[in-house]
Design an enzyme around this catalytic site. Sequence first.
Site, PDB file in Angstrom:
ATOM      1  CB  VAL A   1      -6.717  -0.099  -8.690  1.00  0.00           C
ATOM      2  CG1 VAL A   1      -5.262   0.677  -9.406  1.00  0.00           C
ATOM      3  CG2 VAL A   1      -7.000   0.853  -7.694  1.00  0.00           C
TER       4      VAL A   1
ATOM      5  CE  LYS B   1      -8.848   4.363  -7.961  1.00  0.00           C
ATOM      6  NZ  LYS B   1      -8.981   5.027  -6.140  1.00  0.00           N
TER       7      LYS B   1
ATOM      8  CG  ASP C   1     -13.637   9.348   1.068  1.00  0.00           C
ATOM      9  OD1 ASP C   1     -13.621   8.862   2.290  1.00  0.00           O
ATOM     10  OD2 ASP C   1     -13.185   8.511  -0.062  1.00  0.00           O
TER      11      ASP C   1
END
Length: 270
Positions: A9, A24, A122
């Site tokens: 990042v 990113k 996630d």
Amino acid sequence: MSRDVAGPVWRAHDSLLRRNVAIKEIRPQFHEHGADLHETRHRALREARSAGRLNHPAVISVHDLLEVDGRLWIVMELLEALTLKDTVRHLGHLPVHWTAWIGFQLLGGLRHAHGTGVLHRDINPGNILLTGNRVVLSDFGIAALHGGSSQSTTMPLSYAPAFIAPERLRGGRATPAGDLWSFGACLYFAVEGRPPHPAAGPPAAVRVTPPVKAGPLRPVLEGLLRHDPAARMSGGQAARMLSEILRTEGVAVAPPLLPAARLPPDSFTT
């Protein structure tokens, strides 16, 4: 530059709008070939763009999604924050009222996303960011860019089994109930100082260790971490219980907001 489970990042500056941003690069891990690869990529980009339209203080803002020479880049809000993972590692565990406040704020963003037909897939302590006055869930849409559509059985990027719903570990598709299990696992981690179950072992053997420090949070954790997704506590139920815990602790919060009454067509299946 920093690094997380999805790759590096970069801190950058948007010279047009004169603001600092985070960028990113996403490197899709698609296994399809030919026309299937094209369709998968198209579906992932469409889903990630849908995530970018989310507008909630508990969801990190996605400013842009770029595809340049076959490489994918996501431009996001830049936050100076600690992750829940690092905070718990430093403190050992969090008090009940802290955990309930974090959970209430985070759940507002998650219900907003689910109400617009967007899954996260996630959720884990590493992508929950704690700033001075915000709790922010990051990486919405990242799983989709890596090929993890709602219809896919691809494992999440972090592949932290202790924070993945049992049905996902068995190869089931992503659903809102799966996101809620992961959310509950993060609250368990915050208040107990450890994941809800050992990472080793087959999916069928997943058994949540009863919490011992959760106090009034225990019914919330038990409801969210039910093995059967059909029996799992809903986001609305969890929000009401968390707000009641906070009220009892003397922490004022706004009433839980209702998600969208009607979902867009093909929600959770794009």
